[in-house]
Scaffold this motif. Structure first.
Motif, mmCIF file in Angstrom:
data_model
loop_
_atom_site.group_PDB
_atom_site.id
_atom_site.type_symbol
_atom_site.label_atom_id
_atom_site.label_comp_id
_atom_site.label_asym_id
_atom_site.label_seq_id
_atom_site.Cartn_x
_atom_site.Cartn_y
_atom_site.Cartn_z
ATOM 1 N N LYS A 176 16.672 45.749 38.939
ATOM 2 C CA LYS A 176 17.413 46.427 37.890
ATOM 3 C C LYS A 176 18.815 46.743 38.406
ATOM 4 O O LYS A 176 18.964 47.263 39.498
ATOM 5 N N PRO A 177 19.856 46.437 37.617
ATOM 6 C CA PRO A 177 21.201 46.741 38.097
ATOM 7 C C PRO A 177 21.412 48.242 38.255
ATOM 8 O O PRO A 177 20.846 49.040 37.500
ATOM 9 N N ALA A 178 22.217 48.588 39.233
ATOM 10 C CA ALA A 178 22.452 50.003 39.514
ATOM 11 C C ALA A 178 23.615 50.549 38.696
ATOM 12 O O ALA A 178 23.953 51.720 38.806
ATOM 13 N N THR A 179 24.203 49.704 37.849
ATOM 14 C CA THR A 179 25.420 50.094 37.140
ATOM 15 C C THR A 179 25.147 51.162 36.089
ATOM 16 O O THR A 179 24.128 51.129 35.415
ATOM 17 N N ASP A 217 30.777 42.109 30.792
ATOM 18 C CA ASP A 217 29.984 42.244 29.557
ATOM 19 C C ASP A 217 30.822 42.866 28.442
ATOM 20 O O ASP A 217 30.288 43.395 27.489
ATOM 21 N N ARG A 218 32.151 42.822 28.577
ATOM 22 C CA ARG A 218 32.985 43.505 27.584
ATOM 23 C C ARG A 218 33.479 42.544 26.515
ATOM 24 O O ARG A 218 33.565 42.918 25.353
ATOM 25 N N ARG A 234 24.371 44.286 40.096
ATOM 26 C CA ARG A 234 25.368 44.771 39.151
ATOM 27 C C ARG A 234 25.121 44.099 37.806
ATOM 28 O O ARG A 234 24.148 43.362 37.639
ATOM 29 N N ILE A 235 26.046 44.321 36.839
ATOM 30 C CA ILE A 235 25.884 43.731 35.522
ATOM 31 C C ILE A 235 26.837 42.564 35.321
ATOM 32 O O ILE A 235 26.500 41.567 34.718
ATOM 33 N N ARG A 249 27.096 52.169 32.748
ATOM 34 C CA ARG A 249 28.236 51.724 31.918
ATOM 35 C C ARG A 249 28.971 52.951 31.430
ATOM 36 O O ARG A 249 28.654 53.477 30.365
#
Lengths: 170, 341
Positions: free
Chosen positions: A26-29, B45-46, B41-42, A31
């Motif tokens: 799972k990403p730690a980010t 995604d914007r 991380r992701i 948003r």
């Protein structure tokens, strides 16, 4: 190193396995603007100068916060309350100037502890960034909370129970 | 000259051109996403859903950036550098067989721009010219970092081309042909060359990483030492061309690895399914692209796993390990073919 280690390939392979495992984690980010991190009750963020229930400023410009401030970030100038200003200030003396230099402030919370009038609190708000150093000197316009109920800033989280009891005279 | 042939090839070239550019653009997106996922991380995604419009935004940004040509640079060479790099990157796609031929009535539409009987030699030649793009770009910039990057790029490409050529020679001994289409046809079923030439495959793979200037061999542009390497002085779309060409190179080398060692558009049981020729052709194209995407992913996966080589380690690996190993591989393959077949 034996010859298998000399090949480096087993090491590379195990490294690849490690990285591919992270593909499924799972990403730690967080948003940020949409999601907000949990902020602990003891978090010390941006200051607020409180008003009491009648909308009067609690601060009496006693200067204890400025004296106790280890970073010497607080500047206070006191003034006498004039006739007709009773709805604005709690006592006869009030702070005509109350500035906190946010670049000096270390957010230790000692001003809050020193305050006998329940006036200054550190909140869970985060100090926003700015382009200009001058804009980091926060005056009363930015520090004092609004009079209207919806403009009040909740500091219930920061008030400790004994403190509230003490100040309510229990 | 047959007009249908010209029309066929023009259509195919345009399609491959567009696909190469699209894949290069989305490789940048894929690279960032995969990097992000591998690091918990992701990623972008914007712009659009899941950040899918990010390459578009990047492209627009490249076009709108100010074009700076250093006053001390050699202007002609400065401009021609990225052009050569991009051109050679696109040229290599000509010899790749993208799938089985399509049939429209009597007309046969082959999915290969040119079935050269010296396909692999052409490939090596064009890849070598690609090195000039970097060299010229780095030289013309008149900047010490760019020059260092260009020097590294050229020496790295020369060093690793040798063992790459040797790995291919061993492969050619097995396949007895220089035409990539024939090599692919020979791997029908599950007779993939990787099972006959595992060492050759490994050498080829390592050399492909080095030729593409990808991590762990990204010394020409090692950010931590050389600012931007050979493209330090480049800006705007000329920088974009360098970066794009790099991703196209990655795409093409994935395609070549799939064709040479992993059966190209074949997969086990393709012929036993008894599909109509056009459907079989479509499936074969999809199979090839699946393999290509796997290798592109592999390139990125390796990039975010292995740290960069030091320069002397790079040279040691190239000259003292890979070249002797590839020569031994050629000899062993020759011996095997002579005595056991």
């Amino acid at each position: 190193m034996n010859w298998v280690e000399m090949l480096y390939l087993p090491a590379i392979f195990s490294g690849m396995i490690i990285t591919i495992r992270h593909l499924f984690k799972k990403p730690a980010t967080v948003r940020y603007p949409e999601e907000k991190r949990y902020i602990a009750p003891v978090y010390r963020g941006l200051h607020v100068l409180k008003r009491n229930d009648k909308g009067q400023e609690n601060c009496t410009a006693c200067g204890l916060c400025a004296v106790s401030c280890p970073a010497e970030a607080i500047t206070i100038e006191a003034a006498e309350r004039q006739k007709g200003e009773e709805h604005l200030y709690k006592k006869e003396k009030y702070a005509s100037l109350y500035e906190i230099n946010m670049l000096r402030c270390i957010f230790c919370g000692i001003c809050e502890e020193a305050c006998p009038e329940d006036a200054i609190y550190l909140t869970d708000r985060i100090l926003p960034s700015n382009y200009n150093r001058n804009n980091f000197i926060y005056g009363k316009d930015l520090l004092v909370e609004g009079i209207k109920p919806e403009e009040r800033i909740d500091i219930g989280m920061r008030k400790k129970h004994y403190e509230m009891d003490e100040k309510q005279g229990v | 000259m047959d007009w249908t042939l010209i029309l066929d090839k023009t259509i195919l070239i345009v399609i491959i051109f567009v696909i190469s550019l699209a894949i290069a653009a989305y490789s940048t997106y894929g690279e960032r996403k995969i990097a992000a996922f591998l690091q918990d991380r992701i990623g972008p995604d914007r712009a659009g859903p899941f950040g899918l419009l990010q390459p578009l935004a990047d492209g627009v940004k490249f076009f709108l950036k100010e074009e700076i040509i250093p006053s001390a640079s050699d202007k002609f060479l400065f401009i021609i550098g990225p052009c050569i790099f991009m051109m050679t990157a696109l040229m290599t796609s000509a010899i790749i067989p993208w799938g089985k031929p399509f049939h429209f009535g009597d007309h046969e539409f082959t999915l290969q721009v040119a079935d050269l009987n010296v396909g692999i030699l052409y490939l090596l030649a064009v890849v070598s010219i690609g090195g000039y793009g970097i060299m010229i770009g780095g030289w013309a910039s008149n900047n010490k970092f760019a020059l260092l990057g260009a020097l590294r790029a050229s020496s790295q490409m020369i060093s690793y081309e040798l063992s790459m050529g040797m790995a291919i020679i061993a492969l050619l001994l097995v396949s007895q042909s220089l035409s990539i289409r024939e090599i692919v046809e020979m791997q029908q079923g599950f007779h993939w060359n990787v099972f006959y030439q595992p060492v050759g495959f490994l050498i080829f793979l390592i050399c492909a990483f080095a030729e593409c200037n990808r991590a762990p061999f990204d010394l020409p542009e090692s950010e931590s030492e050389l600012v931007g390497g050979y493209h330090t002085e480049y800006s705007s779309m000329k920088l974009g061309l360098f970066l794009f060409a790099e991703y196209i190179n990655m795409f093409i080398s994935s395609a070549i690895i799939s064709c040479l060692f992993f059966g190209g558009y074949h997969f086990p049981g393709l012929d036993s399914l008894h599909m109509s020729p056009n459907i079989a052709a479509t499936v074969s194209v999809l199979v090839l692209f699946a393999k290509i995407f796997f290798f592109i992913f592999f390139f990125m996966w390796v990039r975010w796993t292995l740290p960069r080589f030091r320069y002397d380690q790079l040279m040691r690996l190239g000259w003292k390990i890979l070249i002797p190993l590839s020569i031994i591989n050629v000899l062993a393959t020759g011996a095997w073919l002579t005595f056991f077949k």
